[in-house]
Design a protein around this motif. Structure first.
Motif, PDB file in Angstrom:
ATOM      1  N   GLY A 180       0.689  -1.359   0.027  1.00 52.58           N
ATOM      2  CA  GLY A 180       0.065   0.035   0.056  1.00 52.58           C
ATOM      3  C   GLY A 180       0.786   1.251   0.080  1.00 52.58           C
ATOM      4  N   ALA A 181       2.256   1.250   0.412  1.00 57.55           N
ATOM      5  CA  ALA A 181       2.903   2.219   0.357  1.00 57.55           C
ATOM      6  C   ALA A 181       2.946   3.258  -0.913  1.00 57.55           C
ATOM      7  N   ALA A 182       3.104   2.427  -2.241  1.00 54.79           N
ATOM      8  CA  ALA A 182       2.922   3.033  -3.246  1.00 54.79           C
ATOM      9  C   ALA A 182       1.689   3.787  -3.776  1.00 54.79           C
ATOM     10  N   TYR A 183       0.713   3.066  -3.293  1.00 53.27           N
ATOM     11  CA  TYR A 183      -0.638   3.621  -3.486  1.00 53.27           C
ATOM     12  C   TYR A 183      -0.940   4.911  -2.513  1.00 53.27           C
ATOM     13  N   ASP A 184      -0.298   4.725  -1.573  1.00 52.71           N
ATOM     14  CA  ASP A 184      -0.562   6.059  -0.481  1.00 52.71           C
ATOM     15  C   ASP A 184       0.291   7.173  -1.029  1.00 52.71           C
ATOM     16  N   ARG A 185       1.466   6.916  -1.651  1.00 56.84           N
ATOM     17  CA  ARG A 185       2.303   7.993  -2.227  1.00 56.84           C
ATOM     18  C   ARG A 185       1.700   8.513  -3.465  1.00 56.84           C
ATOM     19  N   ALA A 186       0.928   7.650  -4.510  1.00 60.12           N
ATOM     20  CA  ALA A 186       0.467   8.137  -5.639  1.00 60.12           C
ATOM     21  C   ALA A 186      -0.082   9.581  -5.616  1.00 60.12           C
ATOM     22  N   GLU A 187       0.395  10.427  -6.569  1.00 60.93           N
ATOM     23  CA  GLU A 187      -0.409  11.723  -6.492  1.00 60.93           C
ATOM     24  C   GLU A 187      -1.668  11.681  -7.514  1.00 60.93           C
ATOM     25  N   SER A 188      -2.003  10.732  -8.446  1.00 58.39           N
ATOM     26  CA  SER A 188      -3.152  11.070  -9.313  1.00 58.39           C
ATOM     27  C   SER A 188      -4.026   9.589  -9.116  1.00 58.39           C
ATOM     28  N   LYS A 189      -5.267   9.718  -9.221  1.00 56.37           N
ATOM     29  CA  LYS A 189      -5.890   8.690  -9.291  1.00 56.37           C
ATOM     30  C   LYS A 189      -5.528   7.443 -10.335  1.00 56.37           C
ATOM     31  N   ALA A 190      -5.068   7.845 -11.361  1.00 54.43           N
ATOM     32  CA  ALA A 190      -4.599   6.981 -12.182  1.00 54.43           C
ATOM     33  C   ALA A 190      -3.082   5.979 -11.568  1.00 54.43           C
ATOM     34  N   ASP A 191      -2.443   6.733 -11.012  1.00 52.76           N
ATOM     35  CA  ASP A 191      -1.343   5.995 -10.383  1.00 52.76           C
ATOM     36  C   ASP A 191      -1.891   5.210  -9.097  1.00 52.76           C
ATOM     37  N   ARG A 192      -2.839   5.577  -8.478  1.00 46.93           N
ATOM     38  CA  ARG A 192      -3.446   4.778  -7.287  1.00 46.93           C
ATOM     39  C   ARG A 192      -4.053   3.403  -7.990  1.00 46.93           C
ATOM     40  N   LEU A 193      -4.834   3.884  -8.926  1.00 42.72           N
ATOM     41  CA  LEU A 193      -5.258   2.287  -9.759  1.00 42.72           C
ATOM     42  C   LEU A 193      -4.390   1.540 -10.360  1.00 42.72           C
ATOM     43  N   SER A 194      -3.240   2.252 -10.741  1.00 35.37           N
ATOM     44  CA  SER A 194      -2.177   1.397 -11.324  1.00 35.37           C
ATOM     45  C   SER A 194      -1.537   0.753 -10.069  1.00 35.37           C
ATOM     46  N   ALA A 195      -1.596   1.251  -8.922  1.00 37.78           N
ATOM     47  CA  ALA A 195      -0.845   0.407  -7.596  1.00 37.78           C
ATOM     48  C   ALA A 195      -1.579  -0.587  -7.200  1.00 37.78           C
ATOM     49  N   LEU A 196      -2.971  -0.575  -7.378  1.00 38.53           N
ATOM     50  CA  LEU A 196      -3.819  -1.601  -7.129  1.00 38.53           C
ATOM     51  C   LEU A 196      -3.591  -2.995  -7.795  1.00 38.53           C
ATOM     52  N   LYS A 197      -3.029  -2.846  -8.986  1.00 32.09           N
ATOM     53  CA  LYS A 197      -2.906  -4.254  -9.658  1.00 32.09           C
ATOM     54  C   LYS A 197      -2.087  -5.111  -9.146  1.00 32.09           C
ATOM     55  N   GLY A 198      -2.324  -6.377  -8.762  1.00 32.33           N
ATOM     56  CA  GLY A 198      -1.322  -7.369  -8.158  1.00 32.33           C
ATOM     57  C   GLY A 198      -1.509  -7.703  -6.566  1.00 32.33           C
ATOM     58  N   SER A 199      -0.399  -7.387  -6.188  1.00 31.15           N
ATOM     59  CA  SER A 199      -0.228  -7.737  -4.669  1.00 31.15           C
ATOM     60  C   SER A 199      -1.122  -6.905  -3.843  1.00 31.15           C
ATOM     61  N   LEU A 200      -1.484  -5.859  -3.961  1.00 34.81           N
ATOM     62  CA  LEU A 200      -2.169  -4.610  -3.057  1.00 34.81           C
ATOM     63  C   LEU A 200      -3.339  -5.247  -3.200  1.00 34.81           C
ATOM     64  N   GLN A 201      -3.907  -5.269  -4.479  1.00 31.82           N
ATOM     65  CA  GLN A 201      -5.408  -5.995  -4.613  1.00 31.82           C
ATOM     66  C   GLN A 201      -5.890  -7.253  -3.935  1.00 31.82           C
ATOM     67  N   LEU A 202      -4.787  -8.198  -4.023  1.00 27.90           N
ATOM     68  CA  LEU A 202      -4.818  -9.319  -2.989  1.00 27.90           C
ATOM     69  C   LEU A 202      -4.921  -9.040  -1.862  1.00 27.90           C
ATOM     70  N   ALA A 203      -3.892  -8.401  -1.101  1.00 32.11           N
ATOM     71  CA  ALA A 203      -4.019  -7.981   0.334  1.00 32.11           C
ATOM     72  C   ALA A 203      -5.379  -7.305   0.637  1.00 32.11           C
ATOM     73  N   LEU A 204      -5.975  -6.523  -0.076  1.00 29.62           N
ATOM     74  CA  LEU A 204      -7.286  -5.971   0.189  1.00 29.62           C
ATOM     75  C   LEU A 204      -8.299  -6.875  -0.064  1.00 29.62           C
ATOM     76  N   VAL A 205      -8.179  -7.876  -0.746  1.00 33.93           N
ATOM     77  CA  VAL A 205      -9.297  -9.054  -0.972  1.00 33.93           C
ATOM     78  C   VAL A 205      -9.300  -9.987   0.485  1.00 33.93           C
ATOM     79  N   ASP A 206      -7.905 -10.239   0.833  1.00 33.25           N
ATOM     80  CA  ASP A 206      -7.693 -10.982   1.965  1.00 33.25           C
ATOM     81  C   ASP A 206      -8.343 -10.377   3.237  1.00 33.25           C
ATOM     82  N   ASN A 207      -7.844  -8.899   3.481  1.00 30.05           N
ATOM     83  CA  ASN A 207      -8.220  -8.199   4.485  1.00 30.05           C
ATOM     84  C   ASN A 207      -9.919  -8.300   4.360  1.00 30.05           C
ATOM     85  N   THR A 208     -10.578  -7.913   3.423  1.00 29.13           N
ATOM     86  CA  THR A 208     -11.900  -7.914   3.362  1.00 29.13           C
ATOM     87  C   THR A 208     -12.657  -9.380   3.732  1.00 29.13           C
TER      88      THR A 208
END
Length: 131
Positions: free
Chosen positions: A35-63
């Motif tokens: 999530g570090a890259a997501y939180d550092r991202a300055e644009s929505k597009a960069d945040r959505l890009s950071a979601l791909k892969g491991s972060l998305q899996l971690a969010l699913v696991d947390n949910t």
């Protein structure tokens, strides 16, 4: 004894509280790492890009974890006091809302970490005053 056999025996001897804490720790560490890259991202597009892969899996696991907790807390035979159960269930819905925001490129992963950490401490027997 092989390492896998040792780990299996260790898991069998763990209390449910210890298992929950271990799972919370793993998922929260993944959220922090990915999530570090997501939180550092300055644009929505960069945040959505950071979601791909491991972060998305971690969010699913947390949910999933919070959903399982909500289901367990909803059972009449759950031993926690009703007020505490209701409070944790309410927090689980907040986790769902924050996760939905994250999936649309809003909010911070740090917000979820900030929710999970006190639960990890509580499962470890650390009060807010001590931790």
């Amino acid at each position: 004894m092989s390492v896998s056999a040792y780990k299996r025996v260790q898991r069998d001897l763990e209390s449910p509280r210890s298992v929950e804490r271990r799972i919370f720790n793993r998922i929260t560490a993944d959220l922090e790492t990915w999530g570090a890259a997501y939180d550092r991202a300055e644009s929505k597009a960069d945040r959505l890009s950071a979601l791909k892969g491991s972060l998305q899996l971690a969010l699913v696991d947390n949910t999933r974890l919070w959903s399982l907790l909500r289901r367990d807390l909803s059972q009449p035979e759950n031993a926690l006091p009703p007020e505490l159960r209701a409070a944790i269930i309410s927090i689980s819905y907040t986790v769902d809302r924050i996760t939905a925001d994250l999936m649309s490129g809003a909010g911070t992963v740090a917000a979820l970490v900030g929710i999970n950490r006190p639960f990890i401490d509580g499962l470890a027997g650390i009060s807010g005053a001590e931790g």
